[in-house]
Design an enzyme around this catalytic site. Structure first.
Site, PDB file in Angstrom:
ATOM      1  N   TYR A 124       0.784  -1.234   0.000  1.00 40.83           N
ATOM      2  CA  TYR A 124       0.000   0.000   0.000  1.00 40.83           C
ATOM      3  C   TYR A 124       0.816   1.285   0.000  1.00 40.83           C
ATOM      4  O   TYR A 124       0.258   2.363  -0.201  1.00 40.83           O
ATOM      5  CB  TYR A 124      -0.980  -0.021   1.175  1.00 40.83           C
ATOM      6  CG  TYR A 124      -2.053  -1.059   0.973  1.00 40.83           C
ATOM      7  CD1 TYR A 124      -3.142  -0.794   0.154  1.00 40.83           C
ATOM      8  CD2 TYR A 124      -1.962  -2.313   1.572  1.00 40.83           C
ATOM      9  CE1 TYR A 124      -4.125  -1.740  -0.056  1.00 40.83           C
ATOM     10  CE2 TYR A 124      -2.946  -3.271   1.361  1.00 40.83           C
ATOM     11  CZ  TYR A 124      -4.019  -2.992   0.545  1.00 40.83           C
ATOM     12  OH  TYR A 124      -4.984  -3.934   0.326  1.00 40.83           O
ATOM     13  N   PHE A 416     -10.075  -4.501  10.923  1.00 41.08           N
ATOM     14  CA  PHE A 416     -11.335  -4.331  10.181  1.00 41.08           C
ATOM     15  C   PHE A 416     -11.145  -4.705   8.720  1.00 41.08           C
ATOM     16  O   PHE A 416     -10.043  -4.866   8.248  1.00 41.08           O
ATOM     17  CB  PHE A 416     -11.859  -2.900  10.306  1.00 41.08           C
ATOM     18  CG  PHE A 416     -10.893  -1.824   9.915  1.00 41.08           C
ATOM     19  CD1 PHE A 416     -10.811  -1.391   8.592  1.00 41.08           C
ATOM     20  CD2 PHE A 416     -10.046  -1.247  10.849  1.00 41.08           C
ATOM     21  CE1 PHE A 416      -9.912  -0.407   8.223  1.00 41.08           C
ATOM     22  CE2 PHE A 416      -9.151  -0.253  10.497  1.00 41.08           C
ATOM     23  CZ  PHE A 416      -9.072   0.160   9.174  1.00 41.08           C
TER      24      PHE A 416
END
Length: 416
Positions: A124, A416
């Site tokens: 990322y 999450f």
């Protein structure tokens, strides 16, 4: 043939869940009950997939999230989750397409940043994300920790109060307020919805087999809850009929030092427990220094946790507070065009202002490096030594550390 990327519809949602499972190497079976439980909690306009001749080959979703910053304010965040690309379709730009469209929509909505928990570290950074918080997990050898095993509750010298056993319903009732109080005092805390509390306490459809944990609440002298712990314990005994049980902390939230000390002391004092696994904690947690013998705590995991992508520099840096007064001019490079520019940060303990300028910069850095500084965790001096930021003005990195770094490191407690 070109690959199609688009939002899924309700009829495609079961397949989206199945393909997501394939990507995460989880048994690729989805029940009707799981679909019915999850569907109402997914905004399908933000649930994306890639298709190759009608076959789903990649998944992606985002949702609204709050993220606590230094000083207790909440940032509006675009949380990224459920990202997979099938092994048959890697290196075809599918993640780039899904992420670029979603970040553009988040920028248009006015979100300050995007967040994610990275399955792999190298992915990322090229999209402007940087690790903004880290985690550590310890295992504690209870016999070596040095606590008095006869302890049965906090004394006045330890801060007083009491510990009482509870159940999931009580945690759902009292936990949200405690969590909000924690977020007001610690950067990096992502918001928990009612859905999150239900899933975390077994009050929702269990995707994996559910084991009911034990719960304990710490109350101060006034009777108000100041913290709680949820934990599991196994039932192992050795050949000599001696207990060899491991306690695993699932969740521990404390809003006062007395509560934090008492809850750790509690889990280390339960009969038959010989090892305590702390779960994912901030790297500067009270463990291990809380223990009379800190060597009894051994690091099991130390890794990056929350990754941050700045979408709007003023919206990230104006709501937070700063250790002292000062000024920095940041020249931010952003290849995607969301947050690039030159900004003057005028900071103080009461807050800051961050405005576009054309003056000479103090620091020149990529937006991904800016993310590592945003919540106070990383050192600009360290990044300059690594060659990852440019110190355009002598001493600017040290000044940045005085302004941006925090006395307690940010902590992101939820995956999450």
């Amino acid at each position: 043939m070109s690959l199609e990327v688009r939002a899924v519809d309700e009829s495609e949602f079961p397949e989206w869940l199945r393909v997501r499972r394939v990507g995460f190497l989880v048994q690729p079976v989805v029940s009707e009950e799981e679909v019915a439980d999850r569907l109402p909690h997914h905004d399908l306009s933000r649930v994306f997939a890639a298709f190759d001749q009608g076959r789903m080959v990649a998944t992606y979703r985002s949702f609204d999230q709050t993220l606590s910053t230094v000083g207790g304010a909440d940032l509006a965040a675009n949380a990224v989750s459920g990202v997979t690309v099938s092994p048959t379709h890697r290196r075809r730009g599918l993640l780039s397409r899904m992420l670029a469209g979603d970040l553009a929509a988040a920028k248009e909505r006015g979100d300050a940043c995007a967040t994610l928990v990275a399955a792999e570290y190298p992915i990322y950074g090229r999209f402007g994300f940087g690790p903004a918080s880290w985690l550590t997990e310890w295992t504690i050898d209870v016999a070596r920790a040095g606590f008095d095993r006869r302890w049965s509750g906090p004394t006045a010298e330890e801060g007083g109060g009491r510990i009482e056993l509870a159940d999931g319903a009580q945690i759902r009732k009292e936990g949200p307020a405690l969590h909000r109080r924690l977020a007001a005092s610690r950067a990096g805390i992502t918001g928990r919805t009612q859905r999150g509390w239900d899933m975390g306490t077994g009050n929702a459809y269990p995707v994996e087999p559910w084991t009911e944990p034990f719960y304990a609440v710490y109350r101060g002298d006034s009777g108000e809850a100041e913290g709680y712990v949820a934990y599991l314990a196994d039932g192992k005994w050795n050949e000599g009929k001696q207990p060899h049980n491991t306690l695993r902390v699932r969740d521990l939230v404390a809003v006062t030092p007395a509560a934090e000390r008492a809850l750790w002391r509690y889990v280390c004092s339960i009969d038959w427990i010989t090892q305590v696994r702390t779960g994912y904690r901030a790297p500067d947690d009270l463990v291990p220094l809380l223990l009379p013998d800190p060597r009894a705590a051994r690091v099991l995991t130390h890794a990056d946790m929350l990754w941050l992508r700045v979408l709007d520099v003023p919206k990230v840096f104006e709501p937070r507070t700063y250790a002292t007064e000062g000024t920095l001019v940041l020249d931010v490079k952003d290849a995607a065009g969301f947050a690039g520019g030159r900004f003057r940060l005028d900071a103080s303990p009461q807050g800051g202002t961050c405005t576009p300028v054309s003056s000479v910069p103090d620091l020149v850095l990529d937006v991904a490096e800016l993310a590592t500084l945003a919540l106070g965790d990383e050192s600009a001096v360290r990044l300059a030594a690594l060659g990852r930021i440019e110190e355009a003005t002598d001493g600017a990195a040290a000044r940045a550390d005085l302004l941006l770094r925090t006395s307690r490191r940010p902590w992101s407690m939820d995956v999450f």
